[in-house]
Design an enzyme around this catalytic site. Structure first.
Site, PDB file in Angstrom:
ATOM      1  N   GLU A 181      -1.430 -10.926  13.400  1.00  0.00           N
ATOM      2  CA  GLU A 181      -2.622 -10.389  12.831  1.00  0.00           C
ATOM      3  C   GLU A 181      -3.606  -9.797  14.041  1.00  0.00           C
ATOM      4  OE1 GLU A 181      -3.523  -9.396  10.026  1.00  0.00           O
ATOM      5  OE2 GLU A 181      -2.497 -10.954   8.632  1.00  0.00           O
ATOM      6  N   ASP A 321       7.292  -6.511   4.609  1.00  0.00           N
ATOM      7  CA  ASP A 321       7.047  -5.086   4.817  1.00  0.00           C
ATOM      8  C   ASP A 321       6.944  -4.335   6.205  1.00  0.00           C
ATOM      9  OD1 ASP A 321       4.786  -6.617   5.556  1.00  0.00           O
ATOM     10  OD2 ASP A 321       3.598  -5.847   4.240  1.00  0.00           O
ATOM     11  N   GLU A 441      -2.636  -7.332  -7.631  1.00  0.00           N
ATOM     12  CA  GLU A 441      -1.669  -7.701  -6.291  1.00  0.00           C
ATOM     13  C   GLU A 441      -0.327  -7.673  -6.788  1.00  0.00           C
ATOM     14  OE1 GLU A 441      -1.917  -8.924  -2.256  1.00  0.00           O
ATOM     15  OE2 GLU A 441      -3.092  -7.731  -3.442  1.00  0.00           O
ATOM     16  N   GLU A 502      -2.362   0.152   0.717  1.00  0.00           N
ATOM     17  CA  GLU A 502      -1.020   0.760   0.607  1.00  0.00           C
ATOM     18  C   GLU A 502      -0.817   1.738  -0.213  1.00  0.00           C
ATOM     19  OE1 GLU A 502      -1.500  -3.382   2.475  1.00  0.00           O
ATOM     20  OE2 GLU A 502      -1.902  -2.638   0.285  1.00  0.00           O
ATOM     21  N   THR A 602       0.418  -0.552  11.353  1.00  0.00           N
ATOM     22  CA  THR A 602       0.442  -0.980  10.270  1.00  0.00           C
ATOM     23  C   THR A 602      -0.888  -1.437   9.639  1.00  0.00           C
ATOM     24  OG1 THR A 602       1.653  -2.496   8.385  1.00  0.00           O
ATOM     25  CG2 THR A 602       0.665  -3.445  10.488  1.00  0.00           C
TER      26      THR A 602
END
Length: 628
Positions: A181, A321, A441, A502, A602
């Site tokens: 992160e 992902d 979600e 996304e 990302t």
């Protein structure tokens, strides 16, 4: 005279002791603390110099993997040639109005953060206070830098840079951070803003942070330790995990590579290259060859085989992902000079295409031809005789449309471009299926039966995912509560919407690649639905149930009527950094952050692509006043 001599003696003794202590620390400690003093301009150096910390498990200097040498290749054109289209004045006016609406949403969100949570990681939009979720350095602050610049919010950007310049990476609100992160949000945000504007202070801060994160590779096998405990990192006692998410291990390469390109220091690229080599070695040796399980063991003390990938769960969603997302993007960032990333991408996409993608069984609700959509699910594979599709749809997995489309253009695979568009439209269809106009979600859907065999040639991709007719009996048999969710959804494991990007990310990429204008209208319907469902008096918030239209009564956990709050009092940094950025860019002129000039990490941070004749840095900067 005697008193003066005594004072001199005391001072001399004190200086001697201080010098001796400093020498001992310099000689024996793994690091040196430095004072908070301005370096250049507004830059304030952090109190701990990670660059001078001695590694406990140093890399072999004679075997460092350096950036590929040579002139970056002329890569295939990614974006559609919009210059060939005739565009009416009304169309241009509509897109500018839409773009302005997104910009106002971003300004509202930023102003609320600035007023109530300045310098904190994120805003609690209902309590109107700050919250620290990512070590307390100001995740929203750094994550939003490039968005502010791209949208032309120059005053806000300038103030944010001044605040960013004072971040002290050694002053935290937590004992640890996530290497993953911190890399995608903080390091990516700093590098992107520097690529766009050229503010040296941002690169200085990126180097400070990069040197800290580099310590995450100071492990016995040089695999990254995602749980980055600051005390353990300074002591060289971090350890990689036996159950690390493949995304956390595989999603560091773009940021570390760009830092190596901008600084000329090969250590950053060398660190992530070890992960790439380990992934390459294990790609064909998993329960689903071509892909890696969601969780992998990166703790093996075998220099040549540091990763074990024997899990049975495979996905393009949570915890997996972006590991796949970065393969094609690394090929781009390295100017096509390393074919390893093309191989990793093509093999993994072939496996995903054959086993994870499916067409939903659509109800008879459409006056004309049903939409041509695909979705991505999960797979359980035991490595022997079971490969079982689990048609669970995750919002996080909606990025896959953009990934397929981008790779298809890059590697001359038109079937992948089509699949990418089908996946992007699939998530947009899922948005419109729910009363709020937003997809949940996590949900589960009824798929069409899988084809008996794969197409025999590229010309048969139309038949690869055959359509199927609605079967009410199948729907009722598979659904524990028919009618509770829109058809063909048979379950919703997590009905929330967390302000995620996304779905619009893939719609944006699909539009920039295909030029199909109906995608603009789809994006606008998505934005207005999100705005209506999530807007508060002063900001925007995640919501708890997309199966309830805005203004309707929220059911309780057992499906009974009640007054349970629809909101989750959360506005994560990616709302401004990603979601609003993608909405803004799709309504902008196509040459603003062109996919032929920038590659997105990302967290939606655009990094400059090196071009032939421009060197590794590829620096030109972005004039938003001219291009916005």
């Amino acid at each position: 005279m005697a008193i003066l001599t005594a004072r001199r003696f005391q001072r001399l003794a004190l200086l001697t002791v201080v010098a001796l202590v400093f020498y001992i620390l310099l000689d024996q400690a793994d690091y040196v603390a430095i004072p908070m003093v301005p370096k250049t301009g507004q830059y304030v150096q952090s109190t701990y110099d990670w660059a001078r910390r001695r590694m406990k498990y140093p890399f072999d200097e004679s075997k460092l993997t350096k950036l590929p040498e040579g002139i970056p290749q002329e890569l295939p054109r990614i974006q559609y040639d919009f210059s060939q289209d005739e565009t009416s004045e009304s169309h241009i006016k509509t897109q500018k109005e839409r773009q302005e609406a997104v910009k106002q949403a971003a300004k509202k969100s930023w102003n609320a953060y600035r007023k109530y949570a300045w310098g904190r990681d994120e805003l609690l939009p209902e309590k109107l206070t700050g919250k620290d979720t990512f070590a307390g350095w100001g995740a929203t602050l750094v994550d939003s830098l490039d968005t502010l610049w791209i949208m032309g919010l120059k005053d806000e950007y300038k103030e944010a840079v001044q605040k960013t310049a004072t971040i002290n990476w050694d002053k935290t609100t937590s004992s640890h951070c996530s290497l993953f992160e911190t890399t995608i949000r903080y390091l990516g945000g700093l590098l992107s803003a520097y690529d766009l504007n050229g503010d040296q202070v941002l690169l200085d801060k990126a180097v400070e942070l990069g040197d800290m994160l580099y310590a995450g590779f100071d492990t016995p096998n040089h695999m990254p330790a995602n749980s980055f405990n600051f005390r353990e990192a300074k002591a060289g006692s971090l350890r990689p995990s036996m159950g690390e998410s493949s995304a956390a291990a595989g999603t560091l390469s773009l940021e570390f590579t760009r830092l190596a390109q901008l600084t000329g220091d090969p250590k950053y690229f060398n660190a992530i290259s070890g992960v790439t080599r380990a992934l390459e070695k294990t790609q064909d040796d998993t329960n689903l060859p071509g892909m890696w399980p969601v969780f992998i063991d990166v703790s093996r003390n075998e220099p040549e085989n540091p990763i074990s990938a024997k899990g049975s769960s495979f996905s393009l969603g949570a915890s997996a992902d972006s590991a796949y997302e970065y393969f094609s993007k690394m090929y781009v960032l390295l100017g096509g000079l390393d074919p390893t990333y093309k191989k990793l991408h093509m093999k993994s996409m072939a496996t995903a295409r054959n086993h994870l993608l499916f067409r939903p069984m659509l109800p008879d609700l459409y006056p004309a031809t049903p939409p041509d959509v695909l979705l991505s699910g999960n797979v359980y594979a035991n490595g022997q005789d079971i490969i079982d599709l689990q048609p669970q749809v995750q919002h996080l997995g909606c990025f896959a449309g953009g990934m397929f489309a981008l790779g298809g253009k890059l590697f001359h695979e038109p079937a992948h471009v089509k699949i990418g568009e089908q996946l992007a439209r699939g998530c947009a269809w899922a948005y419109e299926a729910f009363p709020s106009g937003i997809m949940p979600e996590v949900s589960e859907i009824i798929p069409c039966p899988a084809p008996s065999s794969a197409p025999s040639s590229k010309d048969e991709e139309e038949e690869e995912f055959p359509r199927c007719k609605w079967d009410d009996a199948t729907y009722k048999d598979a659904n524990t509560a028919p009618g509770r969710y829109p058809k063909p959804f048979r379950a919703v494991q997590d009905p929330s919407y967390l302000l995620r990007p996304e779905a619009i990310e893939s719609i944006f990429i699909a539009y920039r690649i295909t030029g199909k204008k109906d995608l603009l209208d789809i994006a606008w319907r998505m934005f207005t639905a999100v705005q209506k469902a999530t807007e508060t008096n002063e900001a925007y918030t995640a919501i708890s149930d997309v199966n309830v239209a805005p203004g309707e009564e929220q059911a309780d956990a057992h499906g009974r009527g009640g007054t349970r709050s629809r909101t989750k009092n959360s506005m994560e940094s990616f709302w401004i950094a990603e979601t609003l950025k993608y909405y803004y860019l799709i309504f902008s002129e196509p040459d603003l952050i062109s996919l032929d000039d920038y590659v997105f990490n990302t967290e939606a941070h655009p990094l400059k692509i090196p071009k032939p004749g421009k060197g590794a840095e590829g620096k030109e900067g972005l004039d938003t006043e001219k291009e916005a």
